[in-house]
Scaffold this active site. Structure first.
Site, mmCIF file in Angstrom:
data_model
loop_
_atom_site.group_PDB
_atom_site.id
_atom_site.type_symbol
_atom_site.label_atom_id
_atom_site.label_comp_id
_atom_site.label_asym_id
_atom_site.label_seq_id
_atom_site.Cartn_x
_atom_site.Cartn_y
_atom_site.Cartn_z
ATOM 1 N N LYS A 9 54.154 -58.212 17.893
ATOM 2 C CA LYS A 9 53.005 -59.011 17.471
ATOM 3 C C LYS A 9 51.724 -58.329 17.959
ATOM 4 O O LYS A 9 51.690 -57.795 19.074
ATOM 5 C CB LYS A 9 53.131 -60.431 18.052
ATOM 6 C CG LYS A 9 52.082 -61.407 17.530
ATOM 7 C CD LYS A 9 52.323 -62.819 18.067
ATOM 8 C CE LYS A 9 51.264 -63.795 17.576
ATOM 9 N NZ LYS A 9 51.477 -65.156 18.074
ATOM 10 N N SER A 46 51.589 -68.824 14.681
ATOM 11 C CA SER A 46 50.727 -67.689 14.419
ATOM 12 C C SER A 46 51.487 -66.372 14.260
ATOM 13 O O SER A 46 50.926 -65.419 13.746
ATOM 14 C CB SER A 46 49.684 -67.547 15.531
ATOM 15 O OG SER A 46 50.296 -67.239 16.762
ATOM 16 N N SER A 77 53.963 -71.022 17.993
ATOM 17 C CA SER A 77 53.784 -69.820 17.178
ATOM 18 C C SER A 77 55.039 -68.974 17.010
ATOM 19 O O SER A 77 55.011 -67.998 16.261
ATOM 20 C CB SER A 77 52.673 -68.948 17.758
ATOM 21 O OG SER A 77 51.438 -69.568 17.574
#
Lengths: 93, 482
Positions: free
Chosen positions: B79, B156, B181
């Protein structure tokens, strides 16, 4: 409650420039959000300790020995504003 | 050797046997993620050069007979908010434009030490500020759901889940959750997403959102993949004083465990108002269909305070964390003009997106004199009550099972019609376990209208083992994979 004046003031504190439209939009949204969050007022938290972390955290100390850290060269790798091995900032006074 | 369709476990065995040409394999994977990325936007950066160099290196090691390493040759996506040395890491924000970390985060360092190959940085809501991956930073592209490109991947960690679902090669994603997330995008994309106990994995090198909530964790195709990556990244770290004291643990060994009877609590608050009835029904059917699972309804009365409590804590912490972005030491720079107030304001206003500005302002407000006790401290106190709610339930039950998300993966045009507060409220199932810092996993448990539905399994602090044993049991029974 929150209004445009407060939003303008807080934005200044947070070093954010907002347009008049943004101030208008944010004030309205914040009002809705804080209205919904009012639900927390009904909870009696009189004798409750706050949990600043989800688990109890203790201070961790290490031996006071010199260890290597990020080198000056590496620390300055990502800035465009440097001079003589230092960060160069905007005018303060 | 055909690489496609190999599971992570099969792949790792083949590498050890010397049956895989890693350079060839990685080149093929990179070509494939480039192809997928053109239409789906899962990567903000593909680290082709570094990945191939890493593959060459490992190939040499294997030739010399050094075939150790729990992730040897395995592609890992990271990420964007988790720092990788020499690879742009921007947390999906323009304000970190040009930032190339001179160091690895602890999680990434451990992955590399075990032979994992970093293939690139995945897309996310700016700094993690969103649940639908639509709040991407200025200049970033919104990822699209692999099942329907008109729908959200969830956020997210949208890129992480999207690529995990789309890529038909062995791969695990390193993701991060502050308020849901990992669970949310795993659910919307039909993947497995494991959020560990707060402090289980070091946050060193994570571009933080909210310090008391952030947790790094894996997203994979299977429960095994998540257990494997957790085994690698978990552990105490001198660089993060909030990590928990713990020994080395192989989480994959628990997956073979046959627990006779599992006691499951079904908290009714997660199946009521605001939750699509079809999802509630599906989850209850799945729980009821598996033998050896003893379940009953229970109540967690503080659930309804989860969302506001989460947002007040997260926004307050985010607003202080984001104060460091001022265009001096890294990231977006402007010409040094005007005094420091003007300069900082100019950089921040140009680099931060709409939701980031909004959260900074709201968070700053909630910590201001005169409001602090009412909002920030109040939320911290209610967090205590939410934790106690869970603790009480876990005295009686091994795990709690709920839907992960209360709605099907939404269409982008549906999302644009929602008020902000309505969007926040959609975190109702994912915010409470994140506020409490308890481990939880989302596993795919079926489909509605052809779209994947996630089931969330939670356990008490440090009980990742229970989460994994139960998740594996469902995975096996439902025959979802392998």
């Amino acid at each position: 409650m929150i209004n445009k004046e407060i939003v303008r003031h807080v934005a200044e504190l947070a070093r954010l420039k907002l347009s008049e439209e943004e101030i208008e939009k944010y004030s309205e949204q914040f009002e809705h959000i804080l209205e919904a969050f009012k639900i927390l007022d009904e909870v009696d938290t009189e004798d409750v300790e706050p949990s600043f972390h989800p688990l109890e955290i203790k201070n961790v100390f290490r031996e006071d020995e010199v260890e290597s850290g990020l080198s000056q060269e590496k620390a300055l790798l990502n800035t465009k504003h440097k001079e003589k091995g230092y960060f160069k900032g905007p005018r303060i006074v | 050797m055909k690489y496609k369709e190999l599971s992570v476990k099969e792949f790792l065995d083949e590498v050890k046997e010397g049956n895989i040409d890693l350079e060839d394999f990685i080149s093929e994977v990179i070509e494939e993620i480039k192809r997928i990325n053109e239409s789906f936007n899962y990567f903000v950066y593909i680290s082709e050069e570094q990945a191939i160099a890493q593959a060459e290196n490992i190939k040499k090691r294997i030739k010399k007979g050094e075939n150790g390493g729990r992730l040897l040759g395995l592609p890992i996506s990271v990420k964007d908010c988790i720092c990788c040395e020499g690879i742009p890491s921007r947390a999906g924000s323009k304000i970190l434009e040009g930032y190339i970390p001179p160091f690895d985060s602890t999680a990434v360092r451990k992955i590399k030490e075990e032979g994992g190959i970093i293939i690139g940085k995945t897309s996310q809501d700016e700094f993690g500020f969103g649940s639908f991956c639509t709040n991407v930073g200025i200049g970033f592209k919104i990822p699209k759901n692999p099942f329907d490109p008109e729908r959200s991947t969830g956020g997210s960690s949208g890129g992480a889940a999207g690529i995990t679902a789309s890529l038909n090669y062995p791969h695990i994603a390193l993701a991060e959750s502050t308020g849901g997330s990992i669970s949310c995008p795993a659910s919307f994309c039909g993947c497995v997403g494991l959020t560990p106990t707060y402090g289980r994995v070091s946050r060193y090198g994570l571009i933080d959102f909210a310090n008391s909530l952030d947790k790094i964790g894996p997203i994979g195709k299977r429960v095994y993949d998540c257990a494997l990556l957790l085994s690698v990244i978990a552990g105490e770290d001198n660089m993060d004083q909030t990590t928990i004291k713990q020994g080395e643990e192989d989480y994959t060994k628990y997956l073979k465990e046959e627990k006779d009877e599992v006691k499951i609590g079904i908290p009714k608050e997660y199946f009521g108002e605001g939750v699509d009835e079809r999802i509630s029904k599906l989850i209850l059917n799945v729980v009821g269909s598996v033998e050896g699972m003893e379940y009953e309804e229970c109540s967690l009365p503080y659930t309804k305070y989860g969302v506001p409590t989460y947002y007040l804590i997260a926004l307050s912490e985010a607003s202080t964390n984001l104060a460091k972005f001022c265009g001096m030491r890294y990231g977006l720079h402007l010409p040094l003009k005007g005094d420091f107030n003007e300069y900082f304001s100019n950089v921040r206003s140009e680099g931060l997106g709409d939701e980031a500005k909004r959260r900074i302002i709201l968070g700053t407000f909630a910590r201001m004199k005169g409001y602090r006790d009412r909002y920030y401290i109040k939320a911290m106190k209610i967090r205590t009550m939410i934790i106690n709610d869970f603790k009480k339930a876990f005295k009686k039950y091994d795990v709690l099972i709920t839907p992960t998300m209360p709605i099907l993966p939404p269409k982008f045009d549906e999302l644009s019609k929602l008020e902000l507060i309505q969007m926040y409220m959609l975190d109702l199932c994912t915010n409470p376990p994140n506020v409490a810092g308890i481990p939880h996993i989302s596993i795919p448990c079926g489909k509605i209208e052809g779209l994947p539905i996630g089931m969330q399994i939670m356990a008490d602090h440090m009980e990742e083992r229970k989460v994994l044993v139960v998740a594996r049991k469902f995975e096996k029974e439902l025959n979802l994979s392998g």
